[in-house]
Design a protein around this motif. Structure first.
Motif, PDB file in Angstrom:
ATOM      1  N   ASN A 158       0.530  -1.257   0.227  1.00 59.12           N
ATOM      2  CA  ASN A 158      -0.024   0.073   0.426  1.00 59.12           C
ATOM      3  C   ASN A 158       0.875   1.212  -0.112  1.00 59.12           C
ATOM      4  OD1 ASN A 158      -2.873   0.202   0.324  1.00 59.12           O
ATOM      5  ND2 ASN A 158      -2.171   1.715   2.016  1.00 59.12           N
ATOM      6  N   THR A 201       1.226   5.335  -0.417  1.00 59.27           N
ATOM      7  CA  THR A 201       0.759   6.393   0.343  1.00 59.27           C
ATOM      8  C   THR A 201       2.286   7.665  -0.616  1.00 59.27           C
ATOM      9  OG1 THR A 201      -0.181   5.314   2.149  1.00 59.27           O
ATOM     10  CG2 THR A 201      -0.207   7.642   1.660  1.00 59.27           C
ATOM     11  N   ALA A 257      -2.922   7.191  -1.623  1.00 64.60           N
ATOM     12  CA  ALA A 257      -2.924   6.064  -1.499  1.00 64.60           C
ATOM     13  C   ALA A 257      -3.604   5.177  -2.612  1.00 64.60           C
ATOM     14  CB  ALA A 257      -3.402   5.076  -0.173  1.00 64.60           C
ATOM     15  N   PRO A 308      -5.996  10.204   1.653  1.00 61.76           N
ATOM     16  CA  PRO A 308      -5.806   8.909   1.429  1.00 61.76           C
ATOM     17  C   PRO A 308      -7.366   7.426   1.401  1.00 61.76           C
ATOM     18  CG  PRO A 308      -5.518   9.065   3.373  1.00 61.76           C
ATOM     19  CD  PRO A 308      -6.003  10.454   3.640  1.00 61.76           C
ATOM     20  N   ARG A 368      -7.751   3.383   0.993  1.00 61.43           N
ATOM     21  CA  ARG A 368      -6.395   2.634   1.306  1.00 61.43           C
ATOM     22  C   ARG A 368      -7.197   1.511   0.410  1.00 61.43           C
ATOM     23  NH1 ARG A 368      -3.234   2.188   5.170  1.00 61.43           N
ATOM     24  NH2 ARG A 368      -3.328  -0.302   5.031  1.00 61.43           N
TER      25      ARG A 368
END
Length: 515
Positions: free
Chosen positions: A297, A299, A333, A500, A502
């Motif tokens: 993940n 960001t 992200a 963001p 996720r």
């Protein structure tokens, strides 16, 4: 006289030994072997049955094993069948059974021929990011804004011409004419009520999606509003019949932070045309070896200029692809599946400005060098909506409160297996024997070969014990709610600073940073 007796004793002993009749093998310690050994696939295990020999004198148990070696189980003398777990799917095994008499064993009696346990899903072959579609330049589809593209994925970008059940695509929307959504689904099938990317007018938004491949080797990207579409392939999943017994199997991890350049963790913030190499093997729960790819993940945490970031295997040429697109001061992200490169590292290229990066690892895929590690297979299903809190589908008809979690029942829905049958327990419990009353069997559709599965997004079956809670960040719940139903949602001013997502794509202000 005493010496004479001793001499006579020796002579008599020698005479007896020379005239004693032949001793049966069983009396000498080697028991007779079992007969009528058979083997069949039992879900994700191998069931072996046999008939004990007529003469069971001295038999203390049985040893069940396989060729190739690796599976072996000792059982008591009253057993006449066993179920061996730890079988590698799509591998032929010949079962054999030997009778035991203490430390002695009979020659093994083999079953007729090899038995193969079918894999429950596909294994991943990760590829360096490769661009398959860009409607701005006419790559993969006619140039110009569009509402639908039938994209050929088979035979392109490292995906084979046949044998691919699903692909992992990073789908990007750029310069849409209005607010809306994109749905990715298999070619030749009806468009589902589902969305993969949601966008507002003029935004650039990306999201990683795993989508089944249609029978004609295509994937359809439908947009509810005219827009430019970009798609980069990150890997493909095999069919169950061609799945690897050991390579490309998924291992989920509790998210672990590998990089935060704001604090100096894992490296320094890359500048314009800068590159950050991240060590992923041996970190965050990822093994030091045996890894083919990782799930990250990634960001972008407030770059000072618009641009994009590309993740790719270290030591390989930088591809024409992007992972994240952003504008200045934006925080967003996206998930990425990327092969590991030289020395187990992944490279992140930054196009413009000073771009703080945060990287969390959430899983890894095996490379097949150690078959014993197991892992999860992917059993892909067409996109199907199972939750919509606006309509009360699968959850109460109400917004999810900030900081709250929404439990979602997924087992038995949308093509996923029911939770009524337990997943395979630990190996010691799965290798068992018994009579007809012992009816614990493996389900025939499971997402693992010989280890409990972990989740990789919505396409993987749930983990241990059935339904698992799907935790969605509350901050993602509103902005494009209307877009999923094809309605325009009222937008507030000041779109430049977004939070963001996720589990979603990188949302972007209409200006710059597109690729």
């Amino acid at each position: 006289m005493r010496a004479h007796v001793r001499r006579l004793t020796v002579v008599l002993a020698a005479t007896v030994a020379g005239t004693f009749p032949t001793v049966p093998a069983s009396a000498a310690g080697t028991p007779p072997g079992p007969v009528a050994v058979t083997a069949v696939a039992d879900g994700l295990a191998l069931r072996v049955d046999w008939t004990p020999p007529e003469d069971r004198t001295g038999i203390t148990g049985y040893r069940v094993s396989t060729v190739p070696a690796g599976l072996s189980l000792d059982l008591p003398a009253d057993a006449d069948h066993a179920v061996l777990a730890g079988v590698r799917p799509n591998t032929g095994y010949v079962a054999e059974v030997a009778a035991l008499a203490g430390a002695d064993a009979s020659p093994p009696t083999r079953a007729g021929g090899p038995v193969t346990v079918a894999a429950p899903g596909g294994s991943l072959v990760a590829v360096p990011p490769a661009r398959l579609l860009d409607t701005r330049s006419g790559l993969g589809a006619p140039a110009g804004a569009t509402r639908q593209v039938t994209l050929t994925v088979a035979g392109r970008g490292g995906v084979p011409g046949t044998g691919a059940a699903a692909v992992a695509l990073n789908v990007t929307v750029t310069a849409p004419a209005g607010g809306g959504f994109v749905t990715a689904y298999p070619g030749g099938t009806a468009r589902p009520t589902a969305s993969n990317v949601n966008y507002a007018r003029g935004q650039t938004v990306a999201n990683l999606v795993v989508v089944p491949v249609g029978a004609d080797g295509t994937v359809v990207l439908y947009s509810s509003a005219p827009t430019q579409l970009v798609a980069d392939v990150a890997g493909w999943f095999s069919t169950a019949g061609t799945a690897s017994p050991a390579a490309g199997l998924f291992h989920g991890l509790a998210p672990a932070r590998l990089v935060d350049t704001r604090t100096g963790l894992g490296g320094v913030t890359p500048g314009p045309d800068g590159q950050l190499d991240v060590q992923v093997t041996g970190a965050g729960g990822v093994p030091a070896s045996g890894v083919s790819a990782v799930v990250l993940n990634t960001t972008v945490a407030g770059a000072d200029a618009a641009g994009f970031v590309t993740a790719y295997p270290a030591g390989q040429p930088r591809p024409t692809a992007s992972t994240l697109n952003f504008v200045a001061r934006q925080v967003l992200a996206n998930r990425v599946i990327v092969p590991v490169g030289v020395d187990g590292r992944v490279s992140f290229y930054n196009r413009a400005g000073s771009t703080p990066l945060v990287v969390d690892v959430t899983g890894w895929f095996s490379d097949g060098s150690d078959p014993s590690v197991g892992g999860a297979y992917l059993a892909s299903v067409p996109p199907t909506r199972i939750v919509d809190t606006r309509a009360g589908l699968g959850a109460p008809k109400a917004p999810v409160a900030g900081g709250a979690s929404l439990p979602v029942a997924v087992a038995g829905r949308a093509g996923l297996p029911a939770a009524t049958a337990a997943l395979p327990p630990h190996r010691d419990d799965r290798q068992r024997h018994g009579g007809p009353a012992d009816q614990r069997r493996f389900p025939h559709r499971l997402p693992v070969s010989h280890r409990p599965p972990h989740r990789l997004g919505p396409q993987l079956h749930p983990g241990r014990g059935g339904a698992q809670p799907l935790r969605r960040p509350a901050r993602c719940r509103r902005r494009h709610a209307g877009a999923q139903l094809g309605r325009r949602h009222p937008r507030r001013r000041g779109r430049g600073r977004l939070l963001p997502r996720r589990h979603g794509g990188a949302q972007q202000h209409p200006s710059g940073g597109r690729r």
